[in-house]
Design an enzyme around this catalytic site. Structure first.
Site, short mmCIF file in Angstrom:
data_model
loop_
_atom_site.label_atom_id
_atom_site.label_comp_id
_atom_site.label_asym_id
_atom_site.label_seq_id
_atom_site.Cartn_x
_atom_site.Cartn_y
_atom_site.Cartn_z
N GLU A 61 -19.30 -22.02 -35.68
CA GLU A 61 -20.34 -22.99 -36.01
C GLU A 61 -20.60 -23.05 -37.51
O GLU A 61 -20.45 -22.05 -38.21
CB GLU A 61 -21.67 -22.55 -35.39
CG GLU A 61 -21.67 -22.56 -33.89
CD GLU A 61 -22.98 -21.97 -33.36
OE1 GLU A 61 -22.94 -21.38 -32.29
OE2 GLU A 61 -24.02 -22.11 -34.03
N CYS A 82 -24.16 -23.94 -44.27
CA CYS A 82 -24.09 -22.53 -43.89
C CYS A 82 -22.78 -22.34 -43.13
O CYS A 82 -22.58 -22.96 -42.09
CB CYS A 82 -25.29 -22.25 -43.00
SG CYS A 82 -25.28 -20.63 -42.29
N CYS A 89 -18.97 -11.18 -34.41
CA CYS A 89 -19.32 -10.22 -35.45
C CYS A 89 -19.30 -8.82 -34.84
O CYS A 89 -19.75 -8.62 -33.72
CB CYS A 89 -20.70 -10.53 -36.03
SG CYS A 89 -21.14 -9.40 -37.39
N CYS A 93 -26.05 -6.35 -34.80
CA CYS A 93 -27.49 -6.26 -35.05
C CYS A 93 -28.20 -6.72 -33.78
O CYS A 93 -27.79 -7.69 -33.14
CB CYS A 93 -27.90 -7.13 -36.24
SG CYS A 93 -27.04 -6.65 -37.74
N CYS A 96 -29.48 -10.53 -33.16
CA CYS A 96 -28.65 -11.65 -33.62
C CYS A 96 -27.71 -12.18 -32.53
O CYS A 96 -27.09 -11.39 -31.82
CB CYS A 96 -27.83 -11.18 -34.83
SG CYS A 96 -26.64 -12.40 -35.41
N CYS A 310 -27.55 -20.37 -34.34
CA CYS A 310 -26.27 -20.02 -34.91
C CYS A 310 -25.63 -18.96 -34.03
O CYS A 310 -26.23 -17.93 -33.78
CB CYS A 310 -26.50 -19.47 -36.31
SG CYS A 310 -25.34 -20.08 -37.49
N1 SAH Z 1 -23.67 -11.06 -41.43
C1 SAH Z 1 -24.38 -11.51 -42.56
C2 SAH Z 1 -24.46 -13.02 -42.66
C3 SAH Z 1 -24.70 -13.79 -41.39
S1 SAH Z 1 -26.29 -13.60 -40.64
C4 SAH Z 1 -25.77 -10.91 -42.60
O1 SAH Z 1 -26.15 -10.27 -41.63
O2 SAH Z 1 -26.41 -11.02 -43.63
C5 SAH Z 1 -27.32 -14.52 -41.77
C6 SAH Z 1 -28.79 -14.14 -41.69
O3 SAH Z 1 -29.39 -14.59 -40.47
C7 SAH Z 1 -29.03 -12.63 -41.76
O4 SAH Z 1 -30.08 -12.33 -42.64
C8 SAH Z 1 -29.41 -12.34 -40.34
O5 SAH Z 1 -30.10 -11.13 -40.24
C9 SAH Z 1 -30.21 -13.55 -39.97
N2 SAH Z 1 -30.46 -13.71 -38.54
C10 SAH Z 1 -29.66 -13.40 -37.51
N3 SAH Z 1 -30.25 -13.69 -36.33
C11 SAH Z 1 -31.47 -14.18 -36.63
C12 SAH Z 1 -32.56 -14.67 -35.84
N4 SAH Z 1 -32.50 -14.71 -34.54
N5 SAH Z 1 -33.67 -15.10 -36.49
C13 SAH Z 1 -33.74 -15.10 -37.84
N6 SAH Z 1 -32.74 -14.68 -38.63
C14 SAH Z 1 -31.61 -14.22 -38.03
FE1 SF4 Z 2 -23.35 -9.75 -37.75
FE2 SF4 Z 2 -25.56 -11.05 -37.00
FE3 SF4 Z 2 -25.73 -8.56 -37.98
FE4 SF4 Z 2 -25.07 -10.59 -39.64
S1 SF4 Z 2 -27.02 -10.34 -38.54
S2 SF4 Z 2 -24.07 -8.56 -39.48
S3 SF4 Z 2 -23.87 -11.90 -38.21
S4 SF4 Z 2 -24.70 -9.18 -36.04
#
Ligand code: SAH
Ligand code: SF4
Length: 350
Positions: A61, A82, A89, A93, A96, A310
């Site tokens: 995406e 973006c 991934c 986390c 996410c 996303c």
């Molecule tokens: N992997 C990288 C970049 C992709 S995620 C990273 O973790 O930084 C981009 C951003 O979106 C990160 O700050 C991540 O923590 C945030 N993110 C992921 N899921 C989210 C959610 N459900 N609500 C708000 N931010 C989120």
């Molecule tokens: Fe991966 Fe989502 Fe963690 Fe970014 S926030 S490192 S995309 S699992």
């Protein structure tokens, strides 16, 4: 390069000022990859999400965010895209959607660049800001990401200035140093989401490998050499990382690095039970940072009617399912539930 990136030819056959024999040889030797848009959600004046099918059938995406106030130091009134850097991934986390099905593969440099080209073609709009905040961990796909950025940045390529490109990382400390040693003046955002190891360990497994001190000293290295302000992204999750104590400790980290802080109220993900704090709590957290002189913003949604986050549009399409995604990740400790979902990145500052 001219044909590929200026005239945006889709095949060598279109490159009519090249001899026919060369066109044929090139087409055989290095077929031009293509990514197809299979779904678009949103409208012209809101955030639009694009789902792509790659040549091997994998789905990724990208999110197009219309003019919004400066999020990462860029000027306002820009069209920000973006982009994703990986299919899935590996970092898992717990809040996410992108990591929910684990990691499939790295994107090639052309698959990163093609997200921009395909969206410019489909939308008729020129992208002037780029954030590496889609699916995947950009610093875990370092070489392809840097190759893509060279093409995106080059005058013969897409000519997007390095200062208009932001990479976001969950905290891969050695790669932050490696990135610092690259001559490109790109911006860096750190997904901190917790001001102590205790909190960070709970939601970001990467912290067990590189704890906060290791991460911050990699950031020291970046700031000292790049002479650039970095950004901490901090998702506010109710009852997890939104206490006054966390805000106070966050101010110390931000002061140490002269960093600015983007607070992001958590966006609900189907299947995960985390939620965002009340508006009051969000404002209180912000006020503590500001009282200590930290440049901080709190984001609110733009295009919150769009019903896919996303990473989640992909999951829904792949699984042929609609809204509810039953996920039980061994370490997530949460139960599945249906819910309204927003993209993590479709926000404007307040
Ligand atoms: N992997 C990288 C970049 C992709 S995620 C990273 O973790 O930084 C981009 C951003 O979106 C990160 O700050 C991540 O923590 C945030 N993110 C992921 N899921 C989210 C959610 N459900 N609500 C708000 N931010 C989120
Ligand atoms: Fe991966 Fe989502 Fe963690 Fe970014 S926030 S490192 S995309 S699992």
């Amino acid at each position: 390069m001219d044909w590929l990136y200026q005239k945006r030819a889709g095949a060598f056959e279109e490159m009519t000022d090249l001899p026919q024999s060369l066109r044929t040889r090139l087409a055989e030797a290095c077929p031009i990859g293509k990514i197809d848009i299979v779904r678009v959600i949103g409208s012209r004046d809101t955030t639009r999400k694009f789902l792509f099918r790659l040549m091997d059938g994998n789905l990724i995406e990208s999110v197009l965010i219309p003019a919004s106030p400066a999020l990462y130091g860029e000027r306002s009134d820009r069209r920000t895209l973006c982009v994703s850097t990986q299919v899935g991934c590996a970092y898992g986390c717990k809040f996410c959607a992108s990591g929910l099905e684990g990691f499939s593969r790295n994107l090639h440099a052309n698959e990163i660049v093609d997200q921009i080209i395909a969206i410019e073609r489909a939308s008729g709009e020129e992208i002037d800001n780029l954030v590496f905040m889609g699916m995947g961990e950009p610093l875990a796909n370092f070489d392809n990401m840097i190759r893509a950025i060279r093409i995106i940045n080059a005058p013969w390529g897409l000519s997007i200035g390095a200062r208009r490109i932001t990479i976001s990382t969950s905290g891969l400390a050695p790669q932050i140093k490696k990135l610092t040693d690259e001559p490109l003046q790109i911006r860096l955002a750190i997904s901190l989401h917790g001001a102590t190891d205790e909190v960070r360990n709970q939601i970001m497994p990467i912290n067990r490998r590189y704890n906060i001190e290791t991460l911050l000293s990699a950031c020291d290295y970046y700031v000292a050499r790049k002479k650039q302000r970095l950004t901490f992204e901090y998702i506010l999750i109710a009852g997890v990382n939104d206490s006054d104590d966390q805000a106070l400790l966050l101010t110390r980290h931000a002061q140490r690095l002269s960093a600015k802080v983007n607070l992001i109220p958590y966006n609900t993900v189907d299947g995960l039970l985390w939620s965002r704090p009340s508006r009051n709590r969000q404002e209180k957290f912000l006020s503590i940072l500001r009282a200590h002189g930290i440049p901080a913003t709190l984001r609110r949604e733009k295009g919150g009617d769009i019903d896919a986050a996303c990473g989640q549009l992909r999951l829904q399409t792949k699984q042929g399912r609609d809204r509810t995604i039953a996920v039980s990740r061994p370490h997530s400790g949460v139960k599945a539930r249906p819910g309204k979902t927003f993209c993590a990145h479709s926000k404007a500052d307040v």
